[in-house]
Design a protein around this motif. Structure first.
Motif, PDB file in Angstrom:
ATOM      1  N   LEU A   1       0.911  -1.162   0.106  1.00 32.29           N
ATOM      2  CA  LEU A   1      -0.071  -0.074   0.116  1.00 32.29           C
ATOM      3  C   LEU A   1       0.885   1.188  -0.045  1.00 32.29           C
ATOM      4  O   LEU A   1       1.853   1.218   0.802  1.00 32.29           O
ATOM      5  CB  LEU A   1      -0.808   0.051   1.257  1.00 32.29           C
ATOM      6  CG  LEU A   1      -1.897  -1.117   1.254  1.00 32.29           C
ATOM      7  CD1 LEU A   1      -2.749  -0.961   2.545  1.00 32.29           C
ATOM      8  CD2 LEU A   1      -2.923  -1.228   0.317  1.00 32.29           C
ATOM      9  N   ILE A   2       0.658   2.217  -0.902  1.00 27.93           N
ATOM     10  CA  ILE A   2       1.412   3.251  -1.019  1.00 27.93           C
ATOM     11  C   ILE A   2       0.655   4.461  -0.031  1.00 27.93           C
ATOM     12  O   ILE A   2      -0.426   4.636  -0.437  1.00 27.93           O
ATOM     13  CB  ILE A   2       1.620   3.973  -2.506  1.00 27.93           C
ATOM     14  CG1 ILE A   2       2.520   2.997  -3.170  1.00 27.93           C
ATOM     15  CG2 ILE A   2       2.324   5.158  -2.485  1.00 27.93           C
ATOM     16  CD1 ILE A   2       1.709   1.569  -3.653  1.00 27.93           C
ATOM     17  N   LEU A   3       1.339   4.981   0.870  1.00 29.11           N
ATOM     18  CA  LEU A   3       0.646   6.091   1.706  1.00 29.11           C
ATOM     19  C   LEU A   3       1.385   7.444   1.630  1.00 29.11           C
ATOM     20  O   LEU A   3       2.566   7.408   1.092  1.00 29.11           O
ATOM     21  CB  LEU A   3       0.884   5.611   3.269  1.00 29.11           C
ATOM     22  CG  LEU A   3       0.514   4.140   3.449  1.00 29.11           C
ATOM     23  CD1 LEU A   3       0.662   3.562   4.997  1.00 29.11           C
ATOM     24  CD2 LEU A   3      -1.112   3.723   3.078  1.00 29.11           C
ATOM     25  N   SER A   4       0.487   8.416   1.686  1.00 27.68           N
ATOM     26  CA  SER A   4       0.993   9.788   1.395  1.00 27.68           C
ATOM     27  C   SER A   4       0.613  10.577   2.607  1.00 27.68           C
ATOM     28  O   SER A   4      -0.695  10.446   3.078  1.00 27.68           O
ATOM     29  CB  SER A   4       0.418  10.302   0.050  1.00 27.68           C
ATOM     30  OG  SER A   4       0.970  11.705  -0.037  1.00 27.68           O
TER      31      SER A   4
ATOM     32  N   ILE B   1      -2.892   5.973  -1.275  1.00 28.02           N
ATOM     33  CA  ILE B   1      -2.897   6.688  -2.828  1.00 28.02           C
ATOM     34  C   ILE B   1      -2.752   5.669  -3.800  1.00 28.02           C
ATOM     35  O   ILE B   1      -2.801   5.762  -4.942  1.00 28.02           O
ATOM     36  CB  ILE B   1      -2.041   7.674  -3.038  1.00 28.02           C
ATOM     37  CG1 ILE B   1      -0.678   7.360  -2.901  1.00 28.02           C
ATOM     38  CG2 ILE B   1      -2.485   8.847  -1.947  1.00 28.02           C
ATOM     39  CD1 ILE B   1       0.299   8.296  -3.158  1.00 28.02           C
ATOM     40  N   GLY B   2      -2.421   4.271  -3.545  1.00 29.03           N
ATOM     41  CA  GLY B   2      -1.957   3.380  -4.429  1.00 29.03           C
ATOM     42  C   GLY B   2      -1.850   2.073  -3.890  1.00 29.03           C
ATOM     43  O   GLY B   2      -1.728   1.828  -2.659  1.00 29.03           O
ATOM     44  N   ARG B   3      -2.029   0.985  -4.858  1.00 22.83           N
ATOM     45  CA  ARG B   3      -1.545  -0.462  -4.294  1.00 22.83           C
ATOM     46  C   ARG B   3      -0.909  -1.143  -5.118  1.00 22.83           C
ATOM     47  O   ARG B   3      -1.317  -1.037  -6.544  1.00 22.83           O
ATOM     48  CB  ARG B   3      -2.955  -1.224  -3.873  1.00 22.83           C
ATOM     49  CG  ARG B   3      -2.942  -2.514  -3.616  1.00 22.83           C
ATOM     50  CD  ARG B   3      -3.973  -3.351  -2.881  1.00 22.83           C
ATOM     51  NE  ARG B   3      -4.156  -4.666  -3.157  1.00 22.83           N
ATOM     52  CZ  ARG B   3      -4.941  -5.357  -2.237  1.00 22.83           C
ATOM     53  NH1 ARG B   3      -5.886  -4.588  -1.523  1.00 22.83           N
ATOM     54  NH2 ARG B   3      -4.814  -6.592  -2.309  1.00 22.83           N
TER      55      ARG B   3
ATOM     56  N   PHE C   1       6.185   3.291  -8.501  1.00 24.74           N
ATOM     57  CA  PHE C   1       4.756   3.569  -8.409  1.00 24.74           C
ATOM     58  C   PHE C   1       5.003   5.290  -8.514  1.00 24.74           C
ATOM     59  O   PHE C   1       5.752   5.937  -7.976  1.00 24.74           O
ATOM     60  CB  PHE C   1       4.284   3.628  -7.095  1.00 24.74           C
ATOM     61  CG  PHE C   1       2.717   4.116  -6.923  1.00 24.74           C
ATOM     62  CD1 PHE C   1       1.803   3.445  -7.339  1.00 24.74           C
ATOM     63  CD2 PHE C   1       2.517   5.290  -6.354  1.00 24.74           C
ATOM     64  CE1 PHE C   1       0.558   3.908  -7.422  1.00 24.74           C
ATOM     65  CE2 PHE C   1       1.412   5.967  -6.220  1.00 24.74           C
ATOM     66  CZ  PHE C   1       0.343   5.157  -6.728  1.00 24.74           C
ATOM     67  N   VAL C   2       3.965   5.678  -9.392  1.00 24.07           N
ATOM     68  CA  VAL C   2       3.918   7.163  -9.559  1.00 24.07           C
ATOM     69  C   VAL C   2       2.841   7.978  -9.019  1.00 24.07           C
ATOM     70  O   VAL C   2       1.637   7.565  -9.152  1.00 24.07           O
ATOM     71  CB  VAL C   2       3.973   7.534 -11.137  1.00 24.07           C
ATOM     72  CG1 VAL C   2       4.027   9.085 -11.521  1.00 24.07           C
ATOM     73  CG2 VAL C   2       5.029   6.860 -11.931  1.00 24.07           C
ATOM     74  N   ASP C   3       3.157   8.827  -8.358  1.00 25.91           N
ATOM     75  CA  ASP C   3       2.037   9.907  -7.663  1.00 25.91           C
ATOM     76  C   ASP C   3       1.746  10.974  -8.745  1.00 25.91           C
ATOM     77  O   ASP C   3       2.623  11.775  -8.756  1.00 25.91           O
ATOM     78  CB  ASP C   3       2.567  10.326  -6.093  1.00 25.91           C
ATOM     79  CG  ASP C   3       1.451  11.343  -5.581  1.00 25.91           C
ATOM     80  OD1 ASP C   3       0.368  11.312  -6.057  1.00 25.91           O
ATOM     81  OD2 ASP C   3       1.832  11.666  -4.438  1.00 25.91           O
TER      82      ASP C   3
ATOM     83  N   ARG D   1       5.243   6.857   2.501  1.00 30.69           N
ATOM     84  CA  ARG D   1       5.943   5.559   2.942  1.00 30.69           C
ATOM     85  C   ARG D   1       5.155   4.417   2.640  1.00 30.69           C
ATOM     86  O   ARG D   1       3.944   4.406   1.961  1.00 30.69           O
ATOM     87  CB  ARG D   1       5.864   5.686   4.752  1.00 30.69           C
ATOM     88  CG  ARG D   1       4.444   5.400   5.161  1.00 30.69           C
ATOM     89  CD  ARG D   1       4.592   5.449   6.760  1.00 30.69           C
ATOM     90  NE  ARG D   1       3.475   5.226   7.658  1.00 30.69           N
ATOM     91  CZ  ARG D   1       3.146   5.458   8.628  1.00 30.69           C
ATOM     92  NH1 ARG D   1       4.067   5.607   9.296  1.00 30.69           N
ATOM     93  NH2 ARG D   1       1.948   5.149   9.312  1.00 30.69           N
ATOM     94  N   ILE D   2       5.679   3.270   2.528  1.00 35.89           N
ATOM     95  CA  ILE D   2       5.009   1.858   1.789  1.00 35.89           C
ATOM     96  C   ILE D   2       4.667   0.883   3.067  1.00 35.89           C
ATOM     97  O   ILE D   2       5.441   0.732   4.020  1.00 35.89           O
ATOM     98  CB  ILE D   2       5.835   1.334   0.918  1.00 35.89           C
ATOM     99  CG1 ILE D   2       6.963   2.247  -0.064  1.00 35.89           C
ATOM    100  CG2 ILE D   2       5.299   0.246  -0.123  1.00 35.89           C
ATOM    101  CD1 ILE D   2       5.641   2.873  -0.882  1.00 35.89           C
ATOM    102  N   LYS D   3       3.538   0.388   3.094  1.00 33.33           N
ATOM    103  CA  LYS D   3       3.077  -0.578   4.023  1.00 33.33           C
ATOM    104  C   LYS D   3       2.930  -2.006   3.139  1.00 33.33           C
ATOM    105  O   LYS D   3       2.389  -2.011   2.139  1.00 33.33           O
ATOM    106  CB  LYS D   3       1.815  -0.407   4.489  1.00 33.33           C
ATOM    107  CG  LYS D   3       1.200  -1.393   5.409  1.00 33.33           C
ATOM    108  CD  LYS D   3       0.013  -1.144   5.952  1.00 33.33           C
ATOM    109  CE  LYS D   3      -0.686  -1.902   6.965  1.00 33.33           C
ATOM    110  NZ  LYS D   3      -1.856  -1.707   7.623  1.00 33.33           N
ATOM    111  N   GLN D   4       3.730  -3.072   3.529  1.00 35.11           N
ATOM    112  CA  GLN D   4       3.969  -4.373   3.129  1.00 35.11           C
ATOM    113  C   GLN D   4       2.941  -5.074   3.877  1.00 35.11           C
ATOM    114  O   GLN D   4       3.183  -5.195   5.122  1.00 35.11           O
ATOM    115  CB  GLN D   4       5.413  -4.917   3.075  1.00 35.11           C
ATOM    116  CG  GLN D   4       5.430  -6.383   2.726  1.00 35.11           C
ATOM    117  CD  GLN D   4       5.465  -7.114   3.993  1.00 35.11           C
ATOM    118  OE1 GLN D   4       5.701  -6.668   4.985  1.00 35.11           O
ATOM    119  NE2 GLN D   4       4.912  -8.202   4.244  1.00 35.11           N
TER     120      GLN D   4
END
Length: 752
Positions: free
Chosen positions: A611-614, A624-626, A639-641, A653-656
């Motif tokens: 999970l991409i967190l902003s 904001i993305g997966r 991944f592009v924001d 930050r990235i949640k695995q």
């Protein structure tokens, strides 16, 4: 096989490395300690922390060959054992300069059950106290330290009804203690981080290709301490006060031990052992492989009982001067009978004169001559130790590696710049000299850290640094002292990644002699196009025949990986429960009005998605993305924001998340769009000084080289600072300005 180095000269393109290999250096190494696993010290490490370079990490592992499913009485630190990590920072004192002493206590919270964990309670639950001794005076610095339980299985750990109702790494994280004196401490079960073809190794060096990992999916109990350099340095200095990256005042010696009281009786009513009397040392370990592969079996128990002190191991020096393993690398002895070591052959006629086989003269004919005057081999220096007699050829190279450390003196410098004379001044590569004539792991804390993601990072430690220093045009132009990647590797300390098996077997085969300019027999200065002859290539290409390690190393403290789980169920992918990923790297960069996120991970065979967190305040993060994980053991992701905030700082930050619901977070990265650069650098290009100014206060500035290694770091007092770059090599560098640990700006500079 991996390419040996990226920027190799054409002659050395064929050099290649096998898979990373490391020997579990002291598992059941002596007859008596084999019957006392709780006190059996398996490995010791000392290295500058890759995440806090102002600190040194000390690790001592105990209890070999732990089966993850070894219930109902799971492995734990012994109550009646005194575990100690010893540090020496001065050769002028007789005993320990610093000692870390651990004492463990075990309790049963629910003695009515045979389960180790049930209904939120633990049996065999361990706590500890930690004392720090300074010159023999001890003070308690941790009381009631937490030891996490064994990683038994999902019902015992994660289940909230019958178990503890938490994630295993949460238990481990909660067990990290901060000592009152500033050290970070962890004690508990971990994966045994080493692997080797044990069956082949002890079948008289019968290494196989591919090998059988004799330590796969087994655990140990680790003691891990992260200690400020200033605590370990004899004068309380930090590395910023070092006179050079080989400052002799920053050398420490490290070893670990286990001791038991001299008397033990059994209480027939309670079934417990009652101990009394003085503590007696039953296990010790400094340099890996010493007792296991150098000391003869008839002397191993005696070796374990000797208290490491000045001159304590002099009676054993003959085993380093004529090591048994050398007999199996010598065709005039038993070399032809051990094909697993066939690539390793010792110099018999180096430079047409010198024979280093067991019982030969080595360099002894030079003793007392003008050729060695002013070198470490001079009798006025250390010649009586390094050239003791005409029958101790390896006292000149193996003995200092193990018992004194290696000085930055002639001839212990690389052949670079020696012009064919191995006794001339060459390129410095190591100084971890602490002449105690005793077994300990020696580390020069002034040597910078090689980042784990550096393309030149290698498990071959100093051997790889020597190759770069001899052949890479970045390092082999002259004899000046400069940092070469992996100068912080074994035998200058010992990193978790260091392949001590291959390094030490290569050392027995004479690789250190060759690095100094005492080339292998097939080198002929009249006909050989380069010292990297076929024999040298054979030694470089040698590996101990082992397969891949069973897991990775953690990117953060305590660095040793999560222990293997005892329960294996159908809901888990692979033969065992995989671990949360190891974050190798994570960067966030501007791409026009967008932000490009790139991350690289290892050990994700059980991984599910990211999970991409902003956030715009660094506190409240939104998804904001997966990105789905790959099915491989490692992966690279992008991944592009497309919609970042262009008027403030963006935090990412990235949640695995893995298939078992466990998760980890990456570090936080920042990107700022404000149209204004907060820093100014001038002049640029420059040759002597670079001045950095900022419109903000409370900033710090770092000067990095092209590989991202910190060269200089300074606080920007009143918004300005100045770097003296006059002694740096010409090329490209980077200035990084940070505020409260957050990177604000990066600018490229040119050193003319």
């Amino acid at each position: 096989m991996k390419n040996f180095i990226k920027r190799f000269s054409a002659v050395l393109v064929c050099i290649a490395l096998g898979q990373t290999t490391v020997l579990a250096s002291s598992h059941r190494e002596a007859p008596l300690i084999a019957y006392d696993p709780l006190a059996d010290n398996t490995d010791v490490y000392a290295f500058r922390s890759p995440t806090d370079t102002n600190s040194v990490v000390l690790i001592a592992n105990y209890i070999p060959f732990e089966l993850p499913q070894g219930g109902p009485n799971y492995y734990t630190f012994g109550q009646n054992v005194r575990y100690e990590i010893h540090v020496k920072n001065s050769a002028s004192t007789s005993g320990d300069d610093i000692t870390y002493r651990f004492t463990f206590t075990t309790t049963n919270q629910d003695p009515t059950t045979f389960f180790n964990i049930r209904l939120g309670q633990q049996n065999l639950k361990s706590t500890y106290s930690l004392e720090r001794g300074i010159n023999g005076t001890f003070t308690t610095i941790v009381s009631n330290g937490i030891v996490p339980p064994n990683n038994i299985g999902p019902r015992s750990i994660e289940d909230g009804t019958v178990g503890l109702g938490t994630q295993y790494e949460t238990l481990a994280s909660n067990a990290i203690m901060m000592a009152s004196s500033g050290e970070k401490v962890f004690c508990g079960p971990r994966d045994d981080p080493f692997f080797v073809d044990l069956g082949g190794a002890f079948d008289v060096g019968n290494f196989r290709t591919p090998g059988r990992d004799g330590l796969a999916k087994l655990n140990v109990h680790s003691i891990v301490i992260e200690v400020p350099v200033s605590t370990l340095q004899k004068d309380g200095k930090t590395t910023l006060q070092a006179t050079s990256i080989l400052d002799p005042d920053f050398v420490i010696g490290v070893w670990a031990s286990a001791s038991r009281q001299s008397m033990s009786t059994f209480d027939t009513t309670g079934g417990e052992a009652i101990t009394s009397g003085n503590f007696v040392q039953v296990s010790r370990l400094g340099m890996p492989l010493t007792n296991e592969a150098i000391i003869p079996i008839g002397q191993k128990d005696k070796w374990n009982s000797i208290i490491t002190a000045i001159g304590s191991d002099v009676p054993y020096s003959k085993h380093f001067s004529n090591p048994e393993l050398a007999l199996y690398m010598d065709d005039s002895q038993f070399g032809t009978a051990v094909p697993g070591l066939s690539q390793l052959r010792i110099q018999t006629n180096s430079l047409g004169s010198f024979d280093f086989r067991n019982g030969k003269k080595g360099l002894y004919d030079l003793k007392g001559t003008s050729a060695v005057a002013g070198t470490a081999l001079d009798d006025a220096a250390f010649g009586n130790v390094l050239l003791p007699d005409s029958m101790s050829p390896r006292a000149v190279d193996l003995l200092p590696i193990f018992l004194t450390g290696v000085p930055n003196l002639r001839p212990y410098q690389l052949a670079t710049g020696k012009n064919g004379n191995p006794l001339a001044t060459g390129k410095p590569i190591i100084h971890n000299f602490l002449p105690t004539l005793s077994d300990m792991l020696r580390l020069n804390m002034a040597v910078p850290v090689t980042p784990r993601n550096d393309p030149d990072f290698s498990s071959l430690g100093i051997v790889q640094a020597a190759v770069l220093g001899l052949t890479d045009t970045l390092y082999n132009k002259d004899t000046s002292l400069q940092f070469i990647p992996n100068m912080d590797g074994f035998p200058n300390g010992r990193r978790l990644e260091d392949d001590v098996t291959t390094i030490e077997l290569q050392a027995v085969s004479g690789i250190a002699l060759a690095a100094l300019g005492l080339w292998y027999d097939d080198y002929d200065p009249m006909t050989s196009p380069h010292p990297a002859t076929a024999q040298l290539l054979n030694v470089f290409g040698f590996n101990a025949g082992v397969t891949n390690n069973d897991t990775t190393f953690r990117a953060n403290f305590p660095f040793v990986q999560t222990p293997w789980r005892g329960f294996v169920g159908a809901s888990y992918a692979g033969p065992l429960v995989a671990l949360p990923v190891n974050w190798v790297s994570f960067v966030a960069e501007k791409e026009g009005p967008h932000v490009m996120l790139r991350w690289r991970v290892a050990s994700e065979t059980n991984n599910k998605y990211y999970l991409i967190l902003s956030s715009t305040d660094g506190q409240k993060f939104k998804e904001i993305g997966r990105v789905n994980a790959t099915a491989s053991a490692a992966g690279n992701y992008v991944f592009v924001d497309t919609d970042p905030s262009l008027n403030s700082t963006n935090y990412y930050r990235i949640k695995q998340v893995d298939n078992d619901g466990r998760f980890t977070h990456s570090a936080t990265r920042t990107v700022k769009f404000d149209g204004q650069s907060p820093i100014r650098i001038h002049p640029n290009p420059a040759s002597d000084f670079i001045r950095v100014t900022s419109t903000r206060t409370g900033m710090t500035a770092e000067l990095l080289d092209q590989n991202g290694r910190t060269v200089l770091s300074q606080v920007m007092t009143n918004g300005t600072t100045e770097f003296n770059i006059s002694r740096l090599s010409k090329g490209t560098y980077f200035i990084v300005v940070q505020s409260n640990g957050i990177r604000v700006e990066t600018k490229k500079i040119i050193k003319q």
